[in-house]
Design a protein around this motif. Sequence first.
Motif, PDB file in Angstrom:
ATOM      1  N   PHE A   1      35.061 -71.235 -37.390  1.00 47.97           N
ATOM      2  CA  PHE A   1      36.155 -71.953 -36.731  1.00 47.97           C
ATOM      3  C   PHE A   1      35.959 -71.801 -35.227  1.00 47.97           C
ATOM      4  CE2 PHE A   1      39.870 -71.534 -40.054  1.00 47.97           C
ATOM      5  CZ  PHE A   1      39.154 -72.323 -40.935  1.00 47.97           C
ATOM      6  N   LYS A   2      36.200 -72.887 -34.499  1.00 53.50           N
ATOM      7  CA  LYS A   2      36.152 -72.774 -33.039  1.00 53.50           C
ATOM      8  C   LYS A   2      37.484 -73.213 -32.448  1.00 53.50           C
ATOM      9  CE  LYS A   2      35.623 -74.449 -28.785  1.00 53.50           C
ATOM     10  NZ  LYS A   2      36.132 -75.655 -28.113  1.00 53.50           N
ATOM     11  N   PHE A   3      38.025 -72.371 -31.591  1.00 56.74           N
ATOM     12  CA  PHE A   3      39.274 -72.708 -30.905  1.00 56.74           C
ATOM     13  C   PHE A   3      39.017 -72.804 -29.401  1.00 56.74           C
ATOM     14  CE2 PHE A   3      40.650 -70.684 -34.834  1.00 56.74           C
ATOM     15  CZ  PHE A   3      41.605 -71.582 -35.287  1.00 56.74           C
ATOM     16  N   GLY A   4      39.411 -73.916 -28.817  1.00 53.81           N
ATOM     17  CA  GLY A   4      39.220 -74.135 -27.382  1.00 53.81           C
ATOM     18  C   GLY A   4      40.399 -73.606 -26.576  1.00 53.81           C
ATOM     19  N   GLY A   5      40.293 -73.748 -25.256  1.00 51.69           N
ATOM     20  CA  GLY A   5      41.300 -73.216 -24.342  1.00 51.69           C
ATOM     21  C   GLY A   5      42.719 -73.674 -24.649  1.00 51.69           C
ATOM     22  N   ALA A   6      42.898 -74.958 -24.961  1.00 41.14           N
ATOM     23  CA  ALA A   6      44.241 -75.492 -25.187  1.00 41.14           C
ATOM     24  C   ALA A   6      44.892 -74.851 -26.410  1.00 41.14           C
ATOM     25  CB  ALA A   6      44.179 -77.006 -25.362  1.00 41.14           C
TER      26      ALA A   6
ATOM     27  N   LYS B   1      35.029 -65.686 -45.986  1.00 39.84           N
ATOM     28  CA  LYS B   1      34.342 -65.104 -44.826  1.00 39.84           C
ATOM     29  C   LYS B   1      34.397 -66.077 -43.658  1.00 39.84           C
ATOM     30  CE  LYS B   1      31.180 -62.508 -47.682  1.00 39.84           C
ATOM     31  NZ  LYS B   1      29.938 -62.538 -48.423  1.00 39.84           N
ATOM     32  N   LEU B   2      34.707 -65.521 -42.490  1.00 39.37           N
ATOM     33  CA  LEU B   2      34.959 -66.415 -41.351  1.00 39.37           C
ATOM     34  C   LEU B   2      34.465 -65.821 -40.035  1.00 39.37           C
ATOM     35  CD1 LEU B   2      36.503 -69.047 -40.482  1.00 39.37           C
ATOM     36  CD2 LEU B   2      38.539 -67.625 -40.215  1.00 39.37           C
ATOM     37  N   VAL B   3      33.812 -66.683 -39.226  1.00 43.43           N
ATOM     38  CA  VAL B   3      33.494 -66.324 -37.842  1.00 43.43           C
ATOM     39  C   VAL B   3      34.367 -67.216 -36.964  1.00 43.43           C
ATOM     40  CG1 VAL B   3      31.746 -66.254 -36.018  1.00 43.43           C
ATOM     41  CG2 VAL B   3      31.082 -65.777 -38.393  1.00 43.43           C
ATOM     42  N   VAL B   4      35.105 -66.609 -36.043  1.00 47.89           N
ATOM     43  CA  VAL B   4      35.955 -67.394 -35.151  1.00 47.89           C
ATOM     44  C   VAL B   4      35.396 -67.320 -33.732  1.00 47.89           C
ATOM     45  CG1 VAL B   4      38.277 -67.679 -34.233  1.00 47.89           C
ATOM     46  CG2 VAL B   4      37.974 -66.971 -36.597  1.00 47.89           C
ATOM     47  N   VAL B   5      35.123 -68.484 -33.182  1.00 49.19           N
ATOM     48  CA  VAL B   5      34.584 -68.587 -31.821  1.00 49.19           C
ATOM     49  C   VAL B   5      35.721 -69.082 -30.926  1.00 49.19           C
ATOM     50  CG1 VAL B   5      32.957 -69.860 -30.360  1.00 49.19           C
ATOM     51  CG2 VAL B   5      32.248 -69.089 -32.639  1.00 49.19           C
ATOM     52  N   ILE B   6      35.994 -68.371 -29.862  1.00 52.09           N
ATOM     53  CA  ILE B   6      37.147 -68.744 -29.020  1.00 52.09           C
ATOM     54  C   ILE B   6      36.723 -68.887 -27.559  1.00 52.09           C
ATOM     55  CG2 ILE B   6      39.541 -68.166 -28.424  1.00 52.09           C
ATOM     56  CD1 ILE B   6      39.668 -66.383 -30.870  1.00 52.09           C
ATOM     57  N   SER B   7      37.346 -69.876 -26.899  1.00 54.00           N
ATOM     58  CA  SER B   7      37.103 -70.106 -25.458  1.00 54.00           C
ATOM     59  C   SER B   7      38.067 -69.262 -24.626  1.00 54.00           C
ATOM     60  CB  SER B   7      37.394 -71.555 -25.072  1.00 54.00           C
ATOM     61  OG  SER B   7      36.718 -72.449 -25.852  1.00 54.00           O
ATOM     62  N   ALA B   8      37.935 -69.415 -23.330  1.00 53.50           N
ATOM     63  CA  ALA B   8      38.882 -68.798 -22.403  1.00 53.50           C
ATOM     64  C   ALA B   8      40.244 -69.484 -22.566  1.00 53.50           C
ATOM     65  CB  ALA B   8      38.370 -68.976 -20.982  1.00 53.50           C
ATOM     66  N   MET B   9      41.308 -68.765 -22.259  1.00 52.28           N
ATOM     67  CA  MET B   9      42.650 -69.295 -22.489  1.00 52.28           C
ATOM     68  C   MET B   9      43.030 -70.397 -21.498  1.00 52.28           C
ATOM     69  SD  MET B   9      44.623 -65.785 -23.408  1.00 52.28           S
ATOM     70  CE  MET B   9      44.704 -65.275 -25.131  1.00 52.28           C
ATOM     71  N   GLY B  10      43.633 -71.461 -22.014  1.00 52.60           N
ATOM     72  CA  GLY B  10      44.149 -72.542 -21.184  1.00 52.60           C
ATOM     73  C   GLY B  10      43.119 -73.029 -20.187  1.00 52.60           C
ATOM     74  N   LYS B  11      43.545 -73.085 -18.932  1.00 53.31           N
ATOM     75  CA  LYS B  11      42.641 -73.578 -17.889  1.00 53.31           C
ATOM     76  C   LYS B  11      42.028 -72.412 -17.101  1.00 53.31           C
ATOM     77  CE  LYS B  11      43.908 -78.204 -17.729  1.00 53.31           C
ATOM     78  NZ  LYS B  11      43.344 -78.502 -19.019  1.00 53.31           N
ATOM     79  N   SER B  12      41.914 -71.261 -17.739  1.00 49.81           N
ATOM     80  CA  SER B  12      41.486 -70.098 -16.960  1.00 49.81           C
ATOM     81  C   SER B  12      40.034 -70.195 -16.492  1.00 49.81           C
ATOM     82  CB  SER B  12      41.768 -68.794 -17.693  1.00 49.81           C
ATOM     83  OG  SER B  12      41.129 -68.797 -18.927  1.00 49.81           O
ATOM     84  N   THR B  13      39.201 -70.984 -17.162  1.00 51.00           N
ATOM     85  CA  THR B  13      37.825 -71.147 -16.649  1.00 51.00           C
ATOM     86  C   THR B  13      37.851 -71.876 -15.297  1.00 51.00           C
ATOM     87  OG1 THR B  13      36.971 -71.179 -18.896  1.00 51.00           O
ATOM     88  CG2 THR B  13      35.505 -72.020 -17.200  1.00 51.00           C
ATOM     89  N   ASP B  14      38.742 -72.875 -15.175  1.00 51.30           N
ATOM     90  CA  ASP B  14      38.872 -73.576 -13.878  1.00 51.30           C
ATOM     91  C   ASP B  14      39.324 -72.591 -12.796  1.00 51.30           C
ATOM     92  OD1 ASP B  14      38.221 -75.915 -15.145  1.00 51.30           O
ATOM     93  OD2 ASP B  14      40.282 -76.601 -15.370  1.00 51.30           O
ATOM     94  N   LEU B  15      40.259 -71.739 -13.174  1.00 52.22           N
ATOM     95  CA  LEU B  15      40.766 -70.760 -12.212  1.00 52.22           C
ATOM     96  C   LEU B  15      39.649 -69.785 -11.808  1.00 52.22           C
ATOM     97  CD1 LEU B  15      43.370 -69.927 -10.805  1.00 52.22           C
ATOM     98  CD2 LEU B  15      43.909 -68.457 -12.740  1.00 52.22           C
TER      99      LEU B  15
ATOM    100  N   GLY C   1      36.621 -64.867 -18.743  1.00 51.55           N
ATOM    101  CA  GLY C   1      37.606 -65.723 -19.412  1.00 51.55           C
ATOM    102  C   GLY C   1      37.498 -65.580 -20.920  1.00 51.55           C
ATOM    103  N   GLU C   2      36.290 -65.726 -21.430  1.00 49.00           N
ATOM    104  CA  GLU C   2      36.070 -65.647 -22.883  1.00 49.00           C
ATOM    105  C   GLU C   2      36.196 -64.201 -23.386  1.00 49.00           C
ATOM    106  OE1 GLU C   2      34.923 -68.305 -21.117  1.00 49.00           O
ATOM    107  OE2 GLU C   2      35.104 -69.635 -22.837  1.00 49.00           O
ATOM    108  N   LEU C   3      35.655 -63.247 -22.600  1.00 46.33           N
ATOM    109  CA  LEU C   3      35.693 -61.851 -23.060  1.00 46.33           C
ATOM    110  C   LEU C   3      37.145 -61.386 -23.212  1.00 46.33           C
ATOM    111  CD1 LEU C   3      32.802 -60.421 -20.851  1.00 46.33           C
ATOM    112  CD2 LEU C   3      32.767 -60.696 -23.336  1.00 46.33           C
TER     113      LEU C   3
END
Length: 416
Positions: A4-9, A30-44, A117-119
């Motif tokens: 599963f991949k979840f993006g910032g939004a 069994k599941l691997v979850v990949v997650i981005s940085a929260m919201g717009k924090s990469t822009d910040l 952001g991601e960490l």
Amino acid sequence: MKVFKFGGASVKDAAAVENVFQIIKSETGKLVVVISAMGKSTDLLETLIKAYYNKTSEKPAIFKAFKDYHIEIIETLFGEKGMPQPVYELFNELEHKLATRPSYDYNFEYDQIICFGELISTRIISDYLNAAGHPNKWIDVRTCLKTDDTFRDAKVDWEWTEELILEEFTFQEDQLYITQGFIGSTSANLTTTLGREGSDFTAAIIGSLLMVESVSIWKDVPGILSADPKKMADTVMINELSYKEAVEMTHSGAKVIHPKTMQPLHNKGIPLLVKSFVVPQNPGTVIHKIDHKIELPPIFILKENQVLITLSAKDFSIISIVDIERVVNFLMEKLIKVTLMQQSAIDLNIVADASDENLEEIFGELSTQYNIRYNTGLTLVTIRHYTEEVLDWMVKEKDIYLEQHSRLTARMLVKE
Ligand code: ASP
Ligand code: MG
């Protein structure tokens, strides 16, 4: 086994994280979850990196904004328990990095900072799930996603990554792994990134190496639509697409998935699901191998902020393949993405992504050899599966600067 991949939004605030938790909880295998940085924090973080690199006085304030944003989420999620120790340590690590003197390599510095952001986001979510009685293992993906040292646009070392991913994601003691999208590391363990919005690609890399049954990308839209509903009325939902169609669409500028996502999944025949985190029970769009022919409606893809550059040789000579090669190489060096090209005897028309590039500088260098005319503020409209009616409508409605047609695709450069 799934990814599963979840993006910032999808993790932009505490309520969103809670919603993601419910989706993860409802998956029993069994599941691997990949997650981005929260919201717009990469822009910040991008603004923070600029401040750090240019040694400007805004640095502490931007760091504070970044930290406060996460603290608010942490406080809602963890209440009295406070910030988990590993998250605290990540903030410290970032603060220490910011206190050091930057090297001259901007792209290198960018990757060493943007990764927080991601960490931080994955660490918060992993700890939250563990605290809520949903055991999972947090993995620093940099230990197993290996790349070359092209900072900000790193190329994956597939063989090495495969070996390490299989070693790391064994599913022996754990059924659920939480890890970061977008980031990786070099052989010397320096952090790299795969390019903005690269988390989808990470999900595909891990999914294809683990040979999972499917990869799901959870979005704030119901699936893939025939056009961006914010830009056009009467969009229709597309239930299934071939990998090829999905690559064409995303490459033309459909932002719903990163264009690199399809290749690894296509090569292993793994379906890619684009699903809504708002209505998770709905099937969304399935991108997979399609044997039968499916009728698709005209699909509109808009790429904004385009510039049309028309070059002609100063000595009135005919545009040759040598000119094209020279100009394209030059633009590539400047990291300008060419989206369309068209040539006549005298003119070379180049449509390029001009979002935040320094056009003055580029024109300065090109103008030593060419006369230059240009138009900015254009949108490149790609219409897949166009009909005559759609084309007529475009021609009537829009000011068209350039047009290109193939059997399935029409491209038109229009004024925004
Ligand atoms: N956080 C990164 C970005 O915003 C990567 C991603 O979201 O895919 O570009
Ligand atoms: Mg994102």
